[in-house]
Design an enzyme around this catalytic site. Sequence first.
Site: not given
Ligand code: GTR
Length: 420
Positions: A260, A401
């Site tokens: 992420s 995710h």
């Molecule tokens: C979210 C963000 C993403 C991603 C994610 C993370 O809120 O929009 O770009 O990086 O966080 O790091 O878990």
Amino acid sequence: MVALAVLPAWVGAQPLITHEDESKVPSYILPDLLTSENGKPILSAEAWRSLRRPELLELFTHQMFGEAPSEAVELSSELLTDQRGLMDGAAHCKEVVIHLRPREAKTTLPITVLIYQPAGSPKPVPAFLALNFAGNHTLSDDPQIRLSQTWMRNQPDRGIVDHRATEASRGTQAGRWPVRKIIDRGYALVTAYYGDIDPDFDDGWSNGIHPFFFREGQQAPEVHQWGSIAAWAWGLSRILDYLHQEPTIDPKRVAVMGHSRLGKTALWAGASDERFALVISNNSGCGGAALSRRAYGETLRRINSSFPHWFNDAFTRFNDREALLPFDQHQLLALIAPRPLYVASAAEDQWADPKGEFLSAWHASSVYRLLGSRGIESGVMPALDEPVGHQVRYHIRRGPHDVTDYDWAQYLDFADAHLK
Ligand code: GTR
């Protein structure tokens, strides 16, 4: 430098809306990887190295991540804990605080590094280096691992209260770190809490590494200077500096990995520091592997509004103006060539635009080809759970995710193919 003062009349700020609808992806033309800024075609590995790579690196540095200080910092280390015979005798585990002292600073920036390594390996082993989101103690419930003292985002259900870790947070991220499998495959695992380098909030630049480098009277990075992602990437490079002092780890075989926002960080670390032998981006999305021009899921305006400290201020000029970007993210991936690169998406992680991540990896493969290796050979997105590619590899797995055992199984096989 891109002239943004003269903009076409149609360019204007749009509301902060995002979509996950393929039919709304605008038609776009990607900046060509193999044409230099002066229009010259890049036809050889030599022209890539001496002309195109430096100009792209400069664009990403100045227009997106921001310039990190180039000066050397003094590095000292202090052993905190040292445990032998863990995991039925298979592993050693230690924590080392590395102290970074830039210039003549009166204080140091301490980063607590956790190292798991296979016991009794006759020669230095390759390693995975990856920052973690909530402290080293979240990898395992081992009470010997020091509880992080650094600021972190509140997550009461995960034992983070009043911006500090509590005992209840031990082991809460263990599912993302299959330490035993990594050890059994012959790799060390090196990690540190990313907030040790720069706490992840818009703090007015008062803490973390940035203020160490301010000029007299300076209070924030200048428009082209580094944001937090560049700082975390810089921290990864400093940890790699430290690994040169670890006789049991081979610093020439270090894979930098991140999930992420830390996937964006791993990509920038790999692009800007060629000592990283292999790079893994897990669900890195916008500002990571995903093509910005698709504006699918998270957009530049959205990321720069939610996280104004991640990139430099110059990057905000491209909010709603993706077509004017002098680069796109396939070019960031190409900066890693010819080193092995793994890009991974998750089917339910539409916010990160899996298709944009795949296309980016596929387009970057043209540079791998030029440099004599094979990347991803078809622009058709693969089926779920069916990795494709060679020196550039990609998968989209089922599920949300996250970093799963499935992801790690692919990374271990990939590392076996390239680091052993
Ligand atoms: C979210 C963000 C993403 C991603 C994610 C993370 O809120 O929009 O770009 O990086 O966080 O790091 O878990």
